[in-house]
Design a protein around this motif. Structure first.
Motif, PDB file in Angstrom:
ATOM      1  N   ILE A 205       0.281  -3.835  -2.126  1.00  0.00           N
ATOM      2  CA  ILE A 205      -1.213  -3.239  -2.823  1.00  0.00           C
ATOM      3  C   ILE A 205      -1.425  -4.414  -3.498  1.00  0.00           C
ATOM      4  CG2 ILE A 205      -2.008  -2.064  -4.492  1.00  0.00           C
ATOM      5  CD1 ILE A 205       0.098   0.144  -3.558  1.00  0.00           C
ATOM      6  N   GLU A 206      -0.580  -5.276  -4.162  1.00  0.00           N
ATOM      7  CA  GLU A 206      -0.966  -6.326  -4.992  1.00  0.00           C
ATOM      8  C   GLU A 206      -1.477  -7.784  -4.197  1.00  0.00           C
ATOM      9  OE1 GLU A 206      -1.885  -9.287  -7.744  1.00  0.00           O
ATOM     10  OE2 GLU A 206      -1.732  -7.079  -7.910  1.00  0.00           O
ATOM     11  N   GLU A 207      -0.838  -7.800  -2.849  1.00  0.00           N
ATOM     12  CA  GLU A 207      -1.264  -8.578  -1.796  1.00  0.00           C
ATOM     13  C   GLU A 207      -2.722  -8.429  -1.460  1.00  0.00           C
ATOM     14  OE1 GLU A 207      -1.145 -12.267   0.478  1.00  0.00           O
ATOM     15  OE2 GLU A 207      -0.038 -11.443  -1.193  1.00  0.00           O
ATOM     16  N   ILE A 208      -3.119  -7.218  -1.285  1.00  0.00           N
ATOM     17  CA  ILE A 208      -4.600  -6.682  -1.005  1.00  0.00           C
ATOM     18  C   ILE A 208      -5.342  -7.365  -2.213  1.00  0.00           C
ATOM     19  CG2 ILE A 208      -6.067  -4.892  -0.797  1.00  0.00           C
ATOM     20  CD1 ILE A 208      -3.903  -3.296   0.515  1.00  0.00           C
ATOM     21  N   HIS A 209      -4.967  -7.025  -3.485  1.00  0.00           N
ATOM     22  CA  HIS A 209      -5.997  -7.333  -4.590  1.00  0.00           C
ATOM     23  C   HIS A 209      -5.906  -8.814  -4.484  1.00  0.00           C
ATOM     24  CE1 HIS A 209      -6.836  -3.436  -5.735  1.00  0.00           C
ATOM     25  NE2 HIS A 209      -5.632  -3.044  -5.722  1.00  0.00           N
ATOM     26  N   ARG A 210      -4.771  -9.574  -4.319  1.00  0.00           N
ATOM     27  CA  ARG A 210      -4.799 -10.941  -4.336  1.00  0.00           C
ATOM     28  C   ARG A 210      -5.902 -11.557  -3.421  1.00  0.00           C
ATOM     29  NH1 ARG A 210      -0.564 -14.793  -1.496  1.00  0.00           N
ATOM     30  NH2 ARG A 210      -1.183 -16.763  -2.282  1.00  0.00           N
TER      31      ARG A 210
END
Length: 522
Positions: free
Chosen positions: A7-12
């Protein structure tokens, strides 16, 4: 087990996409007085309404362990949002990434066909194109290893053409547009560009120089003076990007979401029965003296409701959206300050606007003061008859209510193009009105030539015949024969039209949908 890392990778990656082409490219873009495509979309749409699609699309690079090391976003931003609370599809090139050139990916987000056009067609919502791209490049030949056949691949215009019969399509040229993006701009119902920072042409200055050996600047070739004022390629011009986006919002406020709806009605604080005394003497007694038709329109329409289309092109005709009692109408008015004579440019402008109104269920009001088609060598060489009669051809297939208000002159084939032959043939006139196949002053000399030449005083006899004809040509005589449906006090124009528009609304609901037009336009 948590998916927090993914999920953090999506936001990154979303944050990386929001950097557009990088800090340097964005700084150069802004230094030219331009907004980024994301800033444009934010200012165009209602606050907080944008839902982007495909934000993670682009070209990525990975290290040996599969970790992302670099990311270049797709040079096109697209999604859905709202304008005045109504849904729209919107997309635009990101010029900070390779000049907005196509990415070469298998499925396109937009720009040259693609997802956003498909969405607008399927959802039946307006499409706004924010055009700022240079189209194809010969560099793509090296990438693909072969050339592509024009119009045969995924950059065809099939969906663009289909959309013109379904939903409002607006194209705002926000930078330099050439090739495919310039063609797509033309496949719109209304276009606008920014003075000084936008240009549009089939091919840019380097190609022109190679073909003709002549250097030409971008603005000279396709700036607002050429595209808007001279060629009429683009409809309206904006002072800056903020003004451009405001005008896009306003244009869409007059049109329905799609052809299966009626235009939005608004609350009207302007009294429907308002009668302006200034209308009683706005038309001079002398038929040769001009007057301010734009002021006349403003006195009849709801206050502050007029939005003019192509104000600097084909100036013999004024075309604009307005409201009467909160109901949207398209106004086509002859402009006596430019003679009111229909030339080729005015005919093109009138025909396009008429078709726009009919497609989107907008009633048409003609304010006629037309001496006829332009005559003479230049006019004939420009194809005046063919282009002029295209409007007559289209008029025979209109489905919306048409109201003809004869303000002063209404002569010849051009005058006939203001009449609703496909519907009620409903005409009202002011006492200043006059009409016929051609004006009496010129017609008498032609029709009674032998009698005039045989008279002892030819000049006197010509004046006598003209006086006799003028008595018979009185609008009161025509009204007595019900050959004009009503002769009204000019001050009654607003309430008269408002009453008939209200009465027409139920019937208009029964004639919605795509408009099929038959035959071959002249």
């Amino acid at each position: 087990m948590s998916w927090s890392a993914e999920i953090e990778e999506i936001h990154r990656r979303r944050r990386m996409a929001e950097e557009c082409g990088g800090a340097e490219a964005v700084a150069r873009h802004r230094a030219e007085g331009k907004l980024t495509v994301r800033e444009r979309i934010a200012r165009l749409l209602d606050a907080g309404s944008f839902q982007e699609v495909g934000k993670l699309a682009g070209h990525a690079r990975y290290d040996g362990s599969g970790r992302l090391t670099a990311f270049t976003p797709h040079p096109y931003v697209a999604g859905i949002g709202k304008i005045d609370g109504r849904p729209v599809a919107v997309g635009g090139e990101d010029y900070t990434i390779k000049g907005g050139a196509g990415s070469g990916s298998g499925r396109r987000k937009g720009g040259q066909g693609g997802f956003i056009e498909d969405l607008a067609a399927r959802y039946r919502v307006p499409l706004v194109n924010l055009i700022d791209g240079v189209g194809g490049s010969v560099e793509s030949i090296e990438r693909r290893g072969h050339t592509t056949f024009p119009g045969a691949g995924q950059d065809g215009f099939e969906r663009s053409v289909e959309l013109l019969g379904l939903v409002p399509v607006v194209s705002a040229v926000m930078g330099t547009a050439a090739g495919g993006p310039s063609g797509r701009a033309m496949l719109s119902h209304w276009t606008i560009m920014v003075k000084g920072s936008s240009q549009i042409f089939a091919a840019g200055p380097p190609v022109v120089e190679r073909a003709y050996g002549k250097k030409v600047g971008k603005d000279e070739l396709g700036g607002a003076q050429m595209a808007v004022d001279t060629a009429g390629t683009i409809d309206n011009a904006a002072d800056d990007e903020e003004d451009c986006l405001r005008q896009v919002r306003r244009f869409l406020s007059y049109l329905p979401t799609n052809v299966w709806e009626l235009p939005p009605q608004t609350r009207c604080d302007d009294p429907v029965d308002r009668c302006e005394d200034a209308l009683a003497d706005i038309v001079p007694k002398s038929a040769r003296q001009p007057y301010d038709m734009r002021r006349l329109i403003g006195l009849v329409a709801d206050r502050d409701s007029v939005f003019e289309i192509q104000p600097t092109f084909g100036r013999a005709v004024i075309t604009c959206f307005a409201r009467l009692g909160g109901t949207v109408v398209g106004v086509i008015a002859n402009n006596p300050t430019h003679g009111g004579v229909i030339d080729v440019k005015a005919a093109r402008k009138q025909t396009h606007f008429t078709e726009l109104c009919d497609t989107f269920n907008v009633p048409i009001v003609f304010l006629a003061d037309v001496p006829g088609f332009q005559i003479g060598m230049e006019s004939e060489a420009a194809g005046m008859l063919r282009i002029g009669m295209q409007g007559r051809f289209l008029g025979m297939q209109l489905t919306v209510p048409v109201y003809t208000v004869v303000v002063r002159k209404c002569y010849g084939m051009a005058g006939g193009s203001t009449v609703d032959r496909a519907g009620l043939n409903f005409k009202i006139a002011w006492p200043s009105a006059e009409w016929g196949s051609l004006p009496i002053e010129g017609g008498v000399k032609a029709a009674f030539r032998r009698e005039i030449e045989a008279a002892p005083d030819p000049a006197l006899r010509e004046r006598e015949i003209e006086a006799e004809m003028k008595q018979l040509a009185s609008p009161f005589r025509t009204a007595e024969a019900f050959a004009v449906e009503d002769l009204i006090d000019p001050r009654e124009t607003r309430p008269y039209l408002c009453r008939f528009l209200e009465a027409a609304w139920p019937g208009m609901r029964t004639r919605l949908g795509p408009k099929g037009r038959v035959g071959v336009r002249p």
